[in-house]
Design a protein around this motif. Structure first.
Motif, short mmCIF file in Angstrom:
data_model
loop_
_atom_site.label_atom_id
_atom_site.label_comp_id
_atom_site.label_asym_id
_atom_site.label_seq_id
_atom_site.Cartn_x
_atom_site.Cartn_y
_atom_site.Cartn_z
N ASN A 26 0.68 -1.22 0.01
CA ASN A 26 -0.05 0.05 0.34
C ASN A 26 0.89 1.38 0.05
N ILE A 27 0.20 2.50 -0.01
CA ILE A 27 0.93 3.85 -0.04
C ILE A 27 2.01 3.90 1.03
N ARG A 28 1.44 3.56 2.26
CA ARG A 28 2.27 3.96 3.42
C ARG A 28 3.59 2.86 3.56
N GLU A 29 3.30 1.70 2.99
CA GLU A 29 4.47 0.77 2.92
C GLU A 29 5.43 1.17 1.69
N GLN A 30 4.97 1.86 0.75
CA GLN A 30 5.89 2.32 -0.20
C GLN A 30 6.62 3.61 0.32
N MET A 31 6.03 4.28 0.88
CA MET A 31 6.75 5.60 1.68
C MET A 31 7.70 5.10 2.64
N GLU A 32 7.44 4.06 3.43
CA GLU A 32 8.40 3.56 4.41
C GLU A 32 9.42 2.84 3.61
N LYS A 33 9.28 2.20 2.64
CA LYS A 33 10.55 1.54 1.71
C LYS A 33 11.37 2.76 1.27
N ARG A 34 10.42 3.94 0.73
CA ARG A 34 11.42 5.06 0.20
C ARG A 34 12.41 5.56 1.35
N GLU A 35 11.85 5.85 2.44
CA GLU A 35 12.75 6.55 3.55
C GLU A 35 13.76 5.41 3.79
N LEU A 36 13.79 4.11 3.63
CA LEU A 36 14.90 3.15 4.14
C LEU A 36 15.83 3.52 3.01
N GLU A 37 15.32 3.75 1.76
CA GLU A 37 16.23 4.04 0.61
C GLU A 37 17.03 5.34 0.33
N LEU A 38 16.39 6.37 1.05
CA LEU A 38 16.55 7.66 0.88
C LEU A 38 16.98 8.42 2.14
N LEU A 39 16.62 8.05 3.14
CA LEU A 39 17.09 8.83 4.40
C LEU A 39 18.40 8.56 5.08
N SER A 40 19.00 9.31 5.67
CA SER A 40 20.05 9.19 6.52
C SER A 40 20.08 7.71 7.12
N PRO A 41 21.27 6.99 7.21
CA PRO A 41 21.22 6.03 8.25
C PRO A 41 21.03 6.41 9.59
N TYR A 42 21.17 7.58 9.95
CA TYR A 42 20.85 8.10 11.43
C TYR A 42 19.67 8.66 11.62
#
Length: 339
Positions: free
Chosen positions: A2-18
Motif C-alpha cells: 500500500n501507499i504507506r508501505e511504499q513510503m516506508e520503503k522509500r525512507e529506508l532507501e533515501l534517508l540518512s542511516p542516522y
C-alpha cells in the motif's frame, strides 16, 4: 504494497542511516491498526494539528502581552516558524521531515496564557510544580480527546519533552527541533523587539554582527547553514563552537535587553497575579472548573495538577475573562426597566 508501505520503503532507501525511519518507530502506548496511506509520524502530525490545544496557541503570548499590531508573533506563529526551520534542516540532512514536523508542532502545546510569565506563576503556586515542556507531553498523553490523549509515538513524545535547552532528545530529529526552537525565538523575538523600538541593530555588539550577520534574516541563515554543515554524516546535531558561542551570546543579550526589559515586560506582574488568583480560586472551588476537568478529578488525578491543566489550557483573553467574572464586581441593573 500500500501507499504507506511504499513510503516506508522509500525512507529506508533515501534517508540518512542516522534518521528515524517510520517503520522502526518504538510505537504507541496503545496499539492501533496502521493507516494504509500515512506513516506513523504523519498521523502524529495530523493529530496534533487537529487537536484543541493547537488551535488555542493562536491566542497565547509569545513575548509581548496583547501586542497592538498585526505582525507580532504569538505562540502559534512561533510554533510554525520552528517547524519550517526544522524541516529545512531535516531535508538538508536527509532526516525524517514528518517526525521533525510533528515534534515542532507539538512542542509548546502545554504553554500557559501570558507565556513564561504564566508558567512562572503556576510553578510558584502549585506544590507539584509546573513546566510547559512536561505539560505539553501531558496534553498529548492525557488531556486531549476527552482524557484519552492522542496516543502519539514514543519518538514524538520524546522530542516534545526534550525540546528545552537542557533537554537531550534521543533522535536526531528531536535534536534538530531543540536547536530550531532556540534559534527561531531568538530570531523572531529580536525582530519583534526591533519593531517595537525596544532594541536596534546598533545595540548588538559589532563583533556579534560580524560573526553572525548584520540583520535578523542573515543571522537565521547563518545558524541554519552552520547546523547543516557541521551535522552532515554525523550521529549528532551540532554547531561549530564559534557559532554556538555566538548563539549563546546573542541569547544572553536578548535576556538582558528584551526578556527582562521593564519596558517590554511591565505588565507581566499583573499577568502573574491573574494566574495566581485563578489558581487560588479553583483550589477552593474545584467544582467551578469545566466538565472535562471535573472528570479528571473523579479519576483520582491530583487536584493541584488538574487545576494547572485547566489554567494552562486557557488563552490570554479567556483567563482575563474568568478573572473579571470571578473578581471584578459587575454594575447592578434591572433588566427591562427604564431609568
Amino acid at each position: 504494497m500500500n501507499i504507506r508501505e511504499q513510503m516506508e520503503k522509500r525512507e529506508l532507501e533515501l534517508l540518512s542511516p542516522y534518521a528515524s525511519h517510520s517503520i522502526h518507530s518504538k510505537g504507541r502506548e496503545r496499539e492501533e491498526q496502521e493507516c494504509d496511506i500515512r506513516t506513523v509520524y504523519q498521523r502524529d502530525r495530523d493529530r496534533i494539528v487537529h487537536c484543541k490545544a493547537f488551535r488555542r496557541m493562536k491566542d497565547k503570548t509569545q513575548v509581548f502581552l496583547s501586542p497592538q499590531g498585526d505582525h507580532y508573533r504569538n505562540r502559534l506563529t512561533h510554533t510554525l516558524e520552528v517547524s519550517q526551520t526544522a524541516r529545512t534542516i531535516a531535508k538538508a540532512l536527509s532526516l525524517n521531515e514528518d517526525l521533525v514536523e510533528a515534534i515542532a508542532l507539538g512542542h509548546d502545546l502545554g504553554h500557559t496564557p501570558f507565556g513564561h510569565a504564566g508558567e512562572r506563576a503556576l510553578n510558584r503556586v502549585c506544590p507539584l510544580g509546573f513546566a510547559h515542556y512536561k505539560q505539553s507531553v501531558r496534553v498529548v498523553e492525557r488531556l486531549e480527546k476527552n482524557g484519552e490523549g492522542l496516543n502519539l509515538t514514543w519518538e514524538v513524545r520524546d522530542g516534545i519533552l526534550n525540546h528545552r535547552t537542557s533537554g537531550k532528545p534521543h533522535t536526531l530529529e528531536g535534536q534538530v527541533v531543540r536547536y530550531c526552537d532556540k534559534i527561531s525565538y531568538i530570531h523572531h523575538d529580536m525582530d519583534d523587539a526591533q519593531r517595537a523600538g525596544i532594541i536596534t541593530e546598533d545595540d548588538i555588539p559589532i563583533t556579534l554582527r560580524m560573526l553572525l550577520g548584520a540583520t535578523t534574516r542573515e543571522r537565521l541563515n547563518t545558524f541554519v547553514h552552520n547546523i547543516v554543515e557541521n551535522s552532515q554524516g554525523k550521529d549528532k546535531i551540532m554547531m561549530s563552537p564559534e557559532i554556538e558561542e555566538g548563539l549563546r551570546d546573542i541569547r544572553a543579550l536578548m535576556f538582558q535587553d528584551v526578556y527582562l526589559n521593564p519596558a517590554a515586560k511591565s505588565e507581566e506582574k499583573k499577568a502573574e497575579h491573574v494566574v495566581e488568583e485563578l489558581y487560588t480560586y479553583y483550589s477552593k472551588y474545584p467544582e467551578k472548573m469545566s466538565e472535562e476537568y471535573q472528570k479528571l478529578l473523579h479519576q483520582d488525578e491530583p487536584k493541584e495538577r488538574v487545576i494547572c491543566d485547566y489554567i494552562s489550557g486557557m488563552t490570554d483573553q479567556y483567563s482575563l475573562e474568568k478573572f473579571r467574572e470571578l473578581f471584578i464586581p459587575k454594575g447592578w441593573s434591572v433588566q427591562g426597566k427604564g431609568q
